[in-house]
Write a protein that holds these residues in place. Structure first.
Motif, short mmCIF file in Angstrom:
data_model
loop_
_atom_site.label_atom_id
_atom_site.label_comp_id
_atom_site.label_asym_id
_atom_site.label_seq_id
_atom_site.Cartn_x
_atom_site.Cartn_y
_atom_site.Cartn_z
N PHE A 249 10.53 -6.39 5.04
CA PHE A 249 10.05 -5.18 5.69
C PHE A 249 11.10 -4.08 5.53
O PHE A 249 12.24 -4.22 6.00
CB PHE A 249 9.79 -5.44 7.17
N LEU A 250 10.71 -3.01 4.87
CA LEU A 250 11.64 -1.92 4.59
C LEU A 250 11.38 -0.68 5.44
O LEU A 250 12.31 0.06 5.75
CB LEU A 250 11.57 -1.54 3.11
N ALA A 251 10.13 -0.41 5.79
CA ALA A 251 9.80 0.85 6.45
C ALA A 251 8.94 0.66 7.69
O ALA A 251 8.62 1.64 8.37
CB ALA A 251 9.06 1.77 5.47
N THR A 252 8.58 -0.55 8.01
CA THR A 252 7.73 -0.81 9.17
C THR A 252 8.40 -1.84 10.07
O THR A 252 9.22 -2.65 9.62
CB THR A 252 6.35 -1.32 8.74
N GLU A 253 8.06 -1.80 11.34
CA GLU A 253 8.61 -2.72 12.34
C GLU A 253 7.73 -3.95 12.45
O GLU A 253 6.55 -3.84 12.76
CB GLU A 253 8.71 -2.01 13.68
N PRO A 254 8.29 -5.14 12.17
CA PRO A 254 7.46 -6.34 12.17
C PRO A 254 7.17 -6.92 13.55
O PRO A 254 6.39 -7.86 13.67
CB PRO A 254 8.30 -7.32 11.35
N GLY A 255 7.75 -6.35 14.60
CA GLY A 255 7.67 -6.97 15.91
C GLY A 255 6.28 -7.27 16.40
O GLY A 255 6.02 -8.34 16.94
N LEU A 256 5.32 -6.35 16.22
CA LEU A 256 3.98 -6.53 16.78
C LEU A 256 2.95 -6.97 15.74
O LEU A 256 1.85 -7.38 16.12
CB LEU A 256 3.52 -5.24 17.45
N SER B 286 0.79 -1.23 0.00
CA SER B 286 0.00 0.00 0.00
C SER B 286 0.82 1.28 0.00
O SER B 286 0.33 2.32 -0.42
CB SER B 286 -0.94 0.01 1.21
N ARG B 287 2.05 1.22 0.49
CA ARG B 287 2.86 2.44 0.62
C ARG B 287 4.14 2.33 -0.19
O ARG B 287 4.76 1.27 -0.27
CB ARG B 287 3.23 2.69 2.10
N GLU B 288 4.56 3.44 -0.76
CA GLU B 288 5.77 3.45 -1.58
C GLU B 288 7.00 3.04 -0.78
O GLU B 288 7.88 2.35 -1.31
CB GLU B 288 5.98 4.84 -2.18
N ASP B 289 7.08 3.47 0.48
CA ASP B 289 8.28 3.17 1.26
C ASP B 289 8.34 1.71 1.71
O ASP B 289 9.35 1.28 2.28
CB ASP B 289 8.42 4.11 2.46
N LYS B 290 7.26 0.95 1.46
CA LYS B 290 7.28 -0.48 1.76
C LYS B 290 7.72 -1.32 0.56
O LYS B 290 7.90 -2.54 0.69
CB LYS B 290 5.89 -0.96 2.19
#
Length: 324
Positions: free
Chosen positions: A277-284, A186-190
């Motif tokens: 995962f490039l721009a988000t934290e996968p932890g949660l 959904s997002r370019e930074d992803k």
């Protein structure tokens, strides 16, 4: 006991709820489960064979036309369907004001997170039963703990199962191992660069995999066509209904995906799944599955195609060892 689950969106959030459903079925054989979900994700809920009835909402569409007669008729129809189902309990697993308002339409007691645990504390004003669940846990564990508190059991967090089954169908005319490349998000930074998808596809072809790509909008179509055009042997699937994509995805040998709902689905199917995962934290909220892994881009670097393919090979070996 007849229970309505309210978890309307997004695709990943819906998928993260399936392990809690499995816990409930295992620990409370006396309950039956229905689900209220956004119309776009009803096909995802339908993948679980134990869900009896699926009620569709269209909050995203209704918000665009709040005074339209059709909107009001659909909302009234939802309220009627929920009331006539005579639920013993509504379990709001989302903890948002919009989900609480939907839950209220059923006219039954509502259970959910307490004020310190809900994503929107105002939602708890509509709950009769409220439970504390730490917010620093993965979404899957939070939901499993909530279901356990509401329904009176302790979930076994040492196991993880979704219970979902791919729909009938699959990819025709392709023999051997397939690797579904889920480049759209959904997002370019992803988004992983198209040249990296192409290089990963080439490395997979060298390992006797058939790369598979598809698209859902024009931007994704350009990327899918670029990958298929640059990699002989890659298969381009036209834009297709979600059920058809899920059928092909569920029968893939391997999945490599960006931070997107279908990557969560692949992981829930138990497929070897590499999430980038490039721009988000996968932890949660990252994918969780018996053979899934997340590669997180370092602050000063990138995730390389070689790293991705090597991780995919590791997961494939793990699955092979588990099956032996």
């Amino acid at each position: 006991m007849k229970v309505l689950i309210v978890k309307t969106s997004s695709m990943g959030d819906v998928i993260h709820t399936f392990p809690a459903v499995e816990d409930a079925l295992r620990n409370r054989p006396d309950i039956s489960l229905d689900w209220c979900v956004e119309e776009a994700f009803a096909g995802i809920v339908a993948l679980h064979p134990a869900i009896k009835s699926i009620h569709k909402v269209a909050i995203r569409r209704w918000r665009r036309k709040p005074f339209d007669g059709g909107t009001w008729r659909e909302m009234a129809g939802l309220r009627h369907a929920l009331r006539t189902a005579h639920y013993d309990l509504v379990l709001d697993a989302q903890g948002l004001l919009k989900s609480a308002m939907v839950a209220r339409q059923a006219g039954a007691p509502i259970a959910g997170f307490d004020r310190s645990s809900a994503r929107e504390p105002s939602a708890t004003l509509f709950y009769q039963r409220k439970y504390a669940v730490p917010r620093d846990l993965h979404a899957i564990e939070r939901t499993r703990r909530l279901f356990g508190l509401v329904l009176g059991y302790q979930p076994d967090l040492s196991t993880l199962a979704s219970g979902i089954v791919p729909p009938a169908g699959g990819l025709t005319g392709v023999e051997g191992k397939t690797a579904f490349l889920l480049h759209g998000t959904s997002r370019e930074d992803k988004k992983w660069p198209v040249e990296d998808w192409i290089e990963a596809a080439r490395q997979l072809v060298a390992r006797q995999f058939t790369p598979v790509v598809t698209w859902s909008n024009e931007a994704e179509k350009r990327v899918a066509e670029a990958i298929a055009g640059a990699v002989p042997g890659a298969v381009l699937i036209p834009k297709s209904p979600l059920a058809e994509i899920a059928a092909i995805l569920g029968r893939s040998t391997l999945v490599i995906g960006a931070d997107t709902g279908l990557t969560h689905l692949a992981s829930a199917f138990g497929l070897p799944t590499v999430a980038i995962f490039l721009a988000t934290e996968p932890g949660l909220t990252g994918p969780r599955g018996p053979f899934s892994s997340t590669l997180l881009a370092p602050a000063s670097g990138k995730v390389t195609p070689t790293e991705v393919v090597e991780e995919a090979e590791r997961l494939l070996m793990l699955k092979s060892q588990a099956a032996a």
